[in-house]
Design an enzyme around this catalytic site. Structure first.
Site, PDB file in Angstrom:
ATOM      1  N   LYS A   1       0.812  -1.299   0.133  1.00 39.05           N
ATOM      2  CA  LYS A   1      -0.196   0.206   0.096  1.00 39.05           C
ATOM      3  C   LYS A   1       0.880   1.416  -0.001  1.00 39.05           C
ATOM      4  O   LYS A   1       0.242   2.282  -0.311  1.00 39.05           O
ATOM      5  CB  LYS A   1      -1.001   0.018   1.147  1.00 39.05           C
ATOM      6  CG  LYS A   1      -2.068  -1.097   1.076  1.00 39.05           C
ATOM      7  CD  LYS A   1      -3.092  -0.710   1.766  1.00 39.05           C
ATOM      8  CE  LYS A   1      -4.541  -1.639   1.441  1.00 39.05           C
ATOM      9  NZ  LYS A   1      -5.763  -1.622   2.268  1.00 39.05           N
TER      10      LYS A   1
ATOM     11  N   LYS B   1      -5.376  -9.926  -5.875  1.00 41.69           N
ATOM     12  CA  LYS B   1      -6.602 -10.140  -5.276  1.00 41.69           C
ATOM     13  C   LYS B   1      -7.480  -9.296  -5.577  1.00 41.69           C
ATOM     14  O   LYS B   1      -7.314  -8.183  -5.889  1.00 41.69           O
ATOM     15  CB  LYS B   1      -6.050 -10.360  -3.607  1.00 41.69           C
ATOM     16  CG  LYS B   1      -6.079  -9.287  -3.064  1.00 41.69           C
ATOM     17  CD  LYS B   1      -6.358  -9.356  -1.420  1.00 41.69           C
ATOM     18  CE  LYS B   1      -6.530  -8.097  -1.001  1.00 41.69           C
ATOM     19  NZ  LYS B   1      -7.511  -7.577   0.003  1.00 41.69           N
TER      20      LYS B   1
ATOM     21  N   LYS C   1     -11.183  -3.913  -2.698  1.00 42.20           N
ATOM     22  CA  LYS C   1     -12.003  -2.652  -2.598  1.00 42.20           C
ATOM     23  C   LYS C   1     -11.427  -1.405  -3.287  1.00 42.20           C
ATOM     24  O   LYS C   1     -11.935  -0.785  -3.926  1.00 42.20           O
ATOM     25  CB  LYS C   1     -12.586  -2.300  -1.238  1.00 42.20           C
ATOM     26  CG  LYS C   1     -13.815  -3.112  -0.743  1.00 42.20           C
ATOM     27  CD  LYS C   1     -14.007  -2.424   0.583  1.00 42.20           C
ATOM     28  CE  LYS C   1     -14.103  -3.125   1.548  1.00 42.20           C
ATOM     29  NZ  LYS C   1     -12.858  -2.923   2.589  1.00 42.20           N
TER      30      LYS C   1
HETATM   31  P1  ATP Z   1      -8.979  -2.588   0.673  1.00 38.52           P
HETATM   32  O1  ATP Z   1      -8.723  -2.948  -0.452  1.00 38.52           O
HETATM   33  O2  ATP Z   1      -9.415  -1.234   0.972  1.00 38.52           O
HETATM   34  O3  ATP Z   1      -7.544  -2.994   1.708  1.00 38.52           O
HETATM   35  P2  ATP Z   1     -10.200  -5.145   1.154  1.00 38.52           P
HETATM   36  O4  ATP Z   1     -10.839  -5.421  -0.125  1.00 38.52           O
HETATM   37  O5  ATP Z   1      -8.974  -6.024   1.208  1.00 38.52           O
HETATM   38  O6  ATP Z   1     -10.047  -3.495   1.336  1.00 38.52           O
HETATM   39  P3  ATP Z   1     -10.822  -5.503   3.925  1.00 38.52           P
HETATM   40  O7  ATP Z   1     -11.774  -4.157   4.333  1.00 38.52           O
HETATM   41  O8  ATP Z   1      -9.550  -4.900   4.159  1.00 38.52           O
HETATM   42  O9  ATP Z   1     -11.158  -5.509   2.453  1.00 38.52           O
HETATM   43  O10 ATP Z   1     -11.130  -6.823   4.265  1.00 38.52           O
HETATM   44  C1  ATP Z   1     -12.179  -7.276   5.027  1.00 38.52           C
HETATM   45  C2  ATP Z   1     -12.069  -9.058   4.949  1.00 38.52           C
HETATM   46  O11 ATP Z   1     -12.197  -9.517   3.708  1.00 38.52           O
HETATM   47  C3  ATP Z   1     -10.713  -9.317   5.502  1.00 38.52           C
HETATM   48  O12 ATP Z   1     -10.903 -10.337   6.448  1.00 38.52           O
HETATM   49  C4  ATP Z   1      -9.961  -9.740   4.445  1.00 38.52           C
HETATM   50  O13 ATP Z   1      -9.032 -10.910   4.505  1.00 38.52           O
HETATM   51  C5  ATP Z   1     -11.001 -10.300   3.445  1.00 38.52           C
HETATM   52  N1  ATP Z   1     -10.774 -10.113   2.098  1.00 38.52           N
HETATM   53  C6  ATP Z   1     -10.392  -9.058   1.327  1.00 38.52           C
HETATM   54  N2  ATP Z   1     -10.059  -9.454  -0.021  1.00 38.52           N
HETATM   55  C7  ATP Z   1     -10.278 -10.665  -0.099  1.00 38.52           C
HETATM   56  C8  ATP Z   1     -10.218 -11.725  -1.228  1.00 38.52           C
HETATM   57  N3  ATP Z   1      -9.583 -11.091  -2.566  1.00 38.52           N
HETATM   58  N4  ATP Z   1     -10.490 -12.883  -1.100  1.00 38.52           N
HETATM   59  C9  ATP Z   1     -10.722 -13.315   0.238  1.00 38.52           C
HETATM   60  N5  ATP Z   1     -10.680 -12.565   1.160  1.00 38.52           N
HETATM   61  C10 ATP Z   1     -10.692 -11.236   1.256  1.00 38.52           C
END
Ligand code: ATP
Ligand code: LTN
Length: 328
Positions: A111, A192, A195
């Site tokens: 990040k 992955k 968001k």
């Molecule tokens: P950001 O991109 O803003 O970091 P994010 O999509 O990674 O957000 P988080 O809010 O950080 O989402 O994560 C919420 C939950 O979703 C966490 O337990 C994280 O491990 C899970 N998670 C996030 N992305 C994935 C993915 N691609 N596959 C499986 N689990 C995920």
């Protein structure tokens, strides 16, 4: 009863990765654990964001959590910044965490890469996450695979604190699912689903209109060859579709592979698109109904924060006492 805690950032629309990697297990676990789930708004402010949108995003995130099946009668739902004990414990834990440990965190490296202004908050992010968990003495933490390293750090912090100051914290276990722990971006299956990705083309939001969901899945980037097989290293695109299909139809990946064995990629894409649209339909209907009454959501959060604060402030007192701070 064992306790479970987890968090999600209000950084954007919840996507299939969040749901399959984490939220679906939050919902399962609310029946058999003393469950605490929070929207981690203080984590979301560690990267650039729009202040005018944060509060609405927090409400919308909670509505999405309720829409996928979290039940405030079973789980304590709250917003991280409403419970000041998290940040208070974080300061205490800052002193038992090493700079070198934080520097090794891959999420920080990812990040901060290419950014000219990296906040100290982004660097300290994993300590606040450890505080979120330890302040409730959580036994289990359901997260996706990307959070494995942060969980390991939280365990190390708890163990170090206990060794230095006496047994205060439960050492938490990560609960990482066997299937769909890392859902990949459909347009770029090496990354992955996230968001905060720059393009939403490969990201299926829980609230995306059905046509868009179908289109994103039908245009998923797939691998060379024609065989339907589950092999995330050699066939990331097809394996991702197989995991999504299995998860939204509530079957094992093996069953899905057996169904599509010998058929073309196109077939798997269309079937996965249809199954995902059908799966999202009731979630979207519940979300729309919940957003008609935001007052009910704030009431749930206020009850949740009161209950969470009671638990959490007791742990902060215990931690301060163990560290030798003068009682107030
Ligand atoms: P950001 O991109 O803003 O970091 P994010 O999509 O990674 O957000 P988080 O809010 O950080 O989402 O994560 C919420 C939950 O979703 C966490 O337990 C994280 O491990 C899970 N998670 C996030 N992305 C994935 C993915 N691609 N596959 C499986 N689990 C995920
Ligand atoms: N860092 C997590 C979100 C998070 C979290 C937590 C998860 C913050 N605090 C406590 C589990 C337990 C992420 O998903 N990026």
């Amino acid at each position: 009863m064992e306790r479970v805690l987890s968090g999600i950032q209000p950084t954007g629309e919840i996507h299939l990765g969040n749901y399959l990697g984490a939220l679906r297990h939050w919902v399962e676990m609310q029946d058999s654990f003393d469950a605490y789930y929070c929207v981690v708004d203080l984590h979301a402010i560690t990267v650039p964001y729009e202040p005018a949108k944060l509060a609405d995003r927090t409400i919308s995130t909670v509505a999405q959590l309720l829409a996928v099946g979290l039940d405030p009668a079973k789980a304590t739902l709250f917003v991280q910044s409403h419970v000041p004990a998290h940040t208070e414990l974080q300061w205490l834990l800052n002193s038992v965490t090493q700079y070198g440990e934080l520097r090794r965190m891959t999420q920080f490296k990812d990040k901060s890469q290419g950014q000219d202004a990296v906040s100290a908050g982004l660097f300290n992010y994993p300590i606040l996450m450890a505080a979120d968990i330890l302040v409730y003495n959580a036994d289990r933490v359901p997260v996706g695979d990307d959070q494995r390293q942060h969980l390991e750090l939280a365990r190390n912090i708890a163990q170090r604190f206990n060794q230095r100051f006496g047994d205060v914290f439960t050492v938490p276990d990560a609960a990482i699912p066997g299937v769909a722990a890392r859902v990949m971006d459909l347009a770029n299956p090496e990354n992955k689903m996230s968001k905060s990705a720059s393009s939403t083309q490969g990201i299926v939001g829980l609230l995306d209109p059905p046509k868009q969901v179908a289109k994103k899945i039908r245009s998923a980037v797939t691998d060379s060859g024609a065989e339907i097989a589950f092999d995330p290293a050699a066939k990331p695109g097809i394996s991702n579709l197989l995991s999504i299909n299995a998860a939204v139809t509530d079957r094992s990946v093996d069953d899905v592979v057996a169904e599509f064995d010998g058929q073309g990629y196109g077939h798997l894409k269309v079937a996965t698109a249809n199954a995902t649209v059908a799966f999202l339909e009731p979630i979207q209907a519940r979300y729309a109904a919940l957003m008609d009454d935001p007052g009910a959501i704030t009431a749930i959060l206020s009850t949740g924060a009161k209950k969470a604060s009671q638990q959490a402030s007791e742990m902060v007192i215990r931690a301060k006492d163990a560290m030798g701070l003068l009682a107030g």
